[in-house]
Design a protein around this motif. Structure first.
Motif, PDB file in Angstrom:
ATOM      1  N   THR A  95       9.579  12.576   0.573  1.00  0.00           N
ATOM      2  CA  THR A  95       8.852  13.746   0.066  1.00  0.00           C
ATOM      3  C   THR A  95       8.276  13.495  -1.323  1.00  0.00           C
ATOM      4  O   THR A  95       7.113  13.829  -1.602  1.00  0.00           O
ATOM      5  CB  THR A  95       9.779  14.974   0.032  1.00  0.00           C
ATOM      6  OG1 THR A  95      10.241  15.255   1.367  1.00  0.00           O
ATOM      7  CG2 THR A  95       9.051  16.194  -0.496  1.00  0.00           C
ATOM      8  N   SER A  96       9.068  12.907  -2.205  1.00  0.00           N
ATOM      9  CA  SER A  96       8.578  12.657  -3.564  1.00  0.00           C
ATOM     10  C   SER A  96       7.495  11.584  -3.574  1.00  0.00           C
ATOM     11  O   SER A  96       6.506  11.699  -4.312  1.00  0.00           O
ATOM     12  CB  SER A  96       9.732  12.269  -4.491  1.00  0.00           C
ATOM     13  OG  SER A  96      10.404  11.117  -4.030  1.00  0.00           O
ATOM     14  N   LEU A 109       5.393   4.764   2.458  1.00  0.00           N
ATOM     15  CA  LEU A 109       5.851   5.905   3.244  1.00  0.00           C
ATOM     16  C   LEU A 109       6.501   5.451   4.546  1.00  0.00           C
ATOM     17  O   LEU A 109       7.505   6.028   4.987  1.00  0.00           O
ATOM     18  CB  LEU A 109       4.688   6.851   3.538  1.00  0.00           C
ATOM     19  CG  LEU A 109       4.090   7.597   2.338  1.00  0.00           C
ATOM     20  CD1 LEU A 109       3.042   8.600   2.807  1.00  0.00           C
ATOM     21  CD2 LEU A 109       5.169   8.311   1.540  1.00  0.00           C
ATOM     22  N   TYR A 110       5.939   4.428   5.151  1.00  0.00           N
ATOM     23  CA  TYR A 110       6.529   3.891   6.393  1.00  0.00           C
ATOM     24  C   TYR A 110       7.951   3.409   6.131  1.00  0.00           C
ATOM     25  O   TYR A 110       8.872   3.693   6.910  1.00  0.00           O
ATOM     26  CB  TYR A 110       5.660   2.750   6.917  1.00  0.00           C
ATOM     27  CG  TYR A 110       6.170   2.133   8.197  1.00  0.00           C
ATOM     28  CD1 TYR A 110       5.759   2.605   9.434  1.00  0.00           C
ATOM     29  CD2 TYR A 110       7.081   1.074   8.171  1.00  0.00           C
ATOM     30  CE1 TYR A 110       6.230   2.046  10.620  1.00  0.00           C
ATOM     31  CE2 TYR A 110       7.559   0.514   9.338  1.00  0.00           C
ATOM     32  CZ  TYR A 110       7.128   0.998  10.557  1.00  0.00           C
ATOM     33  OH  TYR A 110       7.609   0.449  11.722  1.00  0.00           O
ATOM     34  N   SER A 128       0.835  -1.200   0.000  1.00  0.00           N
ATOM     35  CA  SER A 128       0.000   0.000   0.000  1.00  0.00           C
ATOM     36  C   SER A 128       0.871   1.252   0.000  1.00  0.00           C
ATOM     37  O   SER A 128       2.045   1.199   0.390  1.00  0.00           O
ATOM     38  CB  SER A 128      -0.912   0.013   1.233  1.00  0.00           C
ATOM     39  OG  SER A 128      -0.140   0.202   2.406  1.00  0.00           O
ATOM     40  N   PRO A 129       0.302   2.392  -0.411  1.00  0.00           N
ATOM     41  CA  PRO A 129       1.039   3.660  -0.340  1.00  0.00           C
ATOM     42  C   PRO A 129       1.489   3.986   1.081  1.00  0.00           C
ATOM     43  O   PRO A 129       2.591   4.509   1.289  1.00  0.00           O
ATOM     44  CB  PRO A 129       0.029   4.685  -0.855  1.00  0.00           C
ATOM     45  CG  PRO A 129      -0.868   3.907  -1.752  1.00  0.00           C
ATOM     46  CD  PRO A 129      -0.996   2.567  -1.096  1.00  0.00           C
ATOM     47  N   GLY A 146      -0.156  11.251   5.331  1.00  0.00           N
ATOM     48  CA  GLY A 146       1.271  11.225   5.032  1.00  0.00           C
ATOM     49  C   GLY A 146       2.098  12.136   5.925  1.00  0.00           C
ATOM     50  O   GLY A 146       3.216  11.790   6.309  1.00  0.00           O
ATOM     51  N   GLU A 147       1.547  13.310   6.264  1.00  0.00           N
ATOM     52  CA  GLU A 147       2.308  14.243   7.090  1.00  0.00           C
ATOM     53  C   GLU A 147       2.532  13.695   8.496  1.00  0.00           C
ATOM     54  O   GLU A 147       3.606  13.874   9.079  1.00  0.00           O
ATOM     55  CB  GLU A 147       1.581  15.594   7.164  1.00  0.00           C
ATOM     56  CG  GLU A 147       2.284  16.649   7.990  1.00  0.00           C
ATOM     57  CD  GLU A 147       3.666  17.023   7.464  1.00  0.00           C
ATOM     58  OE1 GLU A 147       4.395  17.720   8.193  1.00  0.00           O
ATOM     59  OE2 GLU A 147       4.027  16.626   6.337  1.00  0.00           O
ATOM     60  N   GLN A 148       1.539  13.001   9.034  1.00  0.00           N
ATOM     61  CA  GLN A 148       1.696  12.421  10.371  1.00  0.00           C
ATOM     62  C   GLN A 148       2.685  11.255  10.344  1.00  0.00           C
ATOM     63  O   GLN A 148       3.462  11.067  11.285  1.00  0.00           O
ATOM     64  CB  GLN A 148       0.345  11.949  10.916  1.00  0.00           C
ATOM     65  CG  GLN A 148      -0.678  13.061  11.073  1.00  0.00           C
ATOM     66  CD  GLN A 148      -0.109  14.289  11.787  1.00  0.00           C
ATOM     67  OE1 GLN A 148      -0.003  15.359  11.207  1.00  0.00           O
ATOM     68  NE2 GLN A 148       0.275  14.113  13.040  1.00  0.00           N
ATOM     69  N   ILE A 149       2.677  10.484   9.256  1.00  0.00           N
ATOM     70  CA  ILE A 149       3.665   9.415   9.109  1.00  0.00           C
ATOM     71  C   ILE A 149       5.063  10.029   9.057  1.00  0.00           C
ATOM     72  O   ILE A 149       6.003   9.519   9.676  1.00  0.00           O
ATOM     73  CB  ILE A 149       3.392   8.587   7.838  1.00  0.00           C
ATOM     74  CG1 ILE A 149       2.037   7.880   7.947  1.00  0.00           C
ATOM     75  CG2 ILE A 149       4.506   7.559   7.612  1.00  0.00           C
ATOM     76  CD1 ILE A 149       1.614   7.169   6.668  1.00  0.00           C
ATOM     77  N   ARG A 150       5.197  11.144   8.339  1.00  0.00           N
ATOM     78  CA  ARG A 150       6.496  11.818   8.241  1.00  0.00           C
ATOM     79  C   ARG A 150       6.981  12.289   9.608  1.00  0.00           C
ATOM     80  O   ARG A 150       8.144  12.094   9.977  1.00  0.00           O
ATOM     81  CB  ARG A 150       6.403  13.015   7.285  1.00  0.00           C
ATOM     82  CG  ARG A 150       7.752  13.708   7.062  1.00  0.00           C
ATOM     83  CD  ARG A 150       7.593  14.990   6.269  1.00  0.00           C
ATOM     84  NE  ARG A 150       6.962  16.041   7.049  1.00  0.00           N
ATOM     85  CZ  ARG A 150       7.606  16.816   7.930  1.00  0.00           C
ATOM     86  NH1 ARG A 150       8.902  16.641   8.144  1.00  0.00           N
ATOM     87  NH2 ARG A 150       6.958  17.757   8.591  1.00  0.00           N
TER      88      ARG A 150
END
Length: 261
Positions: free
Chosen positions: A139-140, A37-38, A32-33, A150-154
């Motif tokens: 970021t990309s 990111l993770y 998954s997306p 995504g921001e919270q994962i970051r």
């Protein structure tokens, strides 16, 4: 003693070869997306974790355990990089992953060799290049995949990275480089507090996320803040243990954000 050191090095190299073979075999397909990111966030953390254990091994701080953890971090990095290279579809992410692979190619020999105090600044620079390439990859991917959380994962992944960056910088100071790395240490410490505030103030946090964030705040207080003065007594082993607890909780939070729909 010399024969014992040679035997230890041979066993460590054999263990590393096994780890790398297992990592390549286990580079599972990303489902998954959010998982992508993770994994990208995890690569940033591992760049600092490898540096930390390099410095600890160089000082003979729990050398066998540190070597095992370094080997494990190398295996995780290889697996995550391979999985993301197979997953990425957009040109920006593919280019960033190529940069990351090139940075890793330059650093791999150092992280798989006996630590040397003469080379420590070069190794730190290599780990910094890996961190920057990993962050650009995140970021990309985030821009291409448009993951809602995504921001919270970051941010949660950044906490995991900072826990290791703080411990790595502290270990470098303990190795005799307080003047060079004290500013970076204090900056990372402040960044952790700023990121923690952003995470705890997020309105979409679940009860388990908030509970774990409170746990992180308690654990973070146990990391010794050194002023870097001549009279300081450094305890890198204790700082490492505290940082690992923060890392575990931060990884849990990152995983919880990544599992949100």
């Amino acid at each position: 003693m010399k024969n014992k050191n040679i035997l230890t090095m041979i066993l460590s190299m054999f263990s590393l070869i096994c780890v790398l073979c297992a990592a390549q075999a286990k580079a599972a397909e990303i489902a998954s997306p959010n998982e992508a990111l993770y994994k990208a966030a995890n690569l940033s953390m591992l760049s600092q974790r490898m540096l930390k254990y390099y410095a600890l091994i160089g000082q003979n701080v729990r050398a066998r355990k540190s070597q095992e953890e370094l080997n494990d971090s190398i295996g995780q990095f290889e697996e995550g990089l391979a999985a993301l290279q197979a997953y990425a579809e957009d040109d920006a992410s593919r280019n960033n992953l190529r940069d990351l692979a090139a940075a890793w190619s330059g650093a791999q020999a150092s992280f798989t060799s006996a630590p040397s105090k003469d080379s420590v600044e070069q190794v730190r620079e290599l780990s910094e290049a890996m961190l920057q390439a990993s962050d650009r990859t995140f970021t990309s991917l985030q821009a291409h995949l448009s993951v809602a959380g995504g921001e919270q994962i970051r941010l949660a992944g950044k906490q995991a990275m900072l826990s290791q960056r703080i411990a790595a910088t502290y270990a470098l100071m303990a190795w005799g480089y307080a003047d060079q790395y004290l500013t970076s240490y204090k900056s990372s410490y402040q960044d952790f507090n700023v990121t923690q505030d952003k995470l705890t103030s997020h309105a979409g946090n679940s009860a388990p996320i908030n509970k774990t964030l409170k746990k992180i705040a308690r654990q973070f207080k146990r990391i010794k803040v050194s002023k870097g003065g001549q009279g300081d007594v450094y305890v890198p082993g204790l700082v490492d243990r505290s940082a690992e607890k923060v890392l575990e909780s931060s990884n849990n939070v990152t995983g919880m954000y990544a599992s949100l729909k």
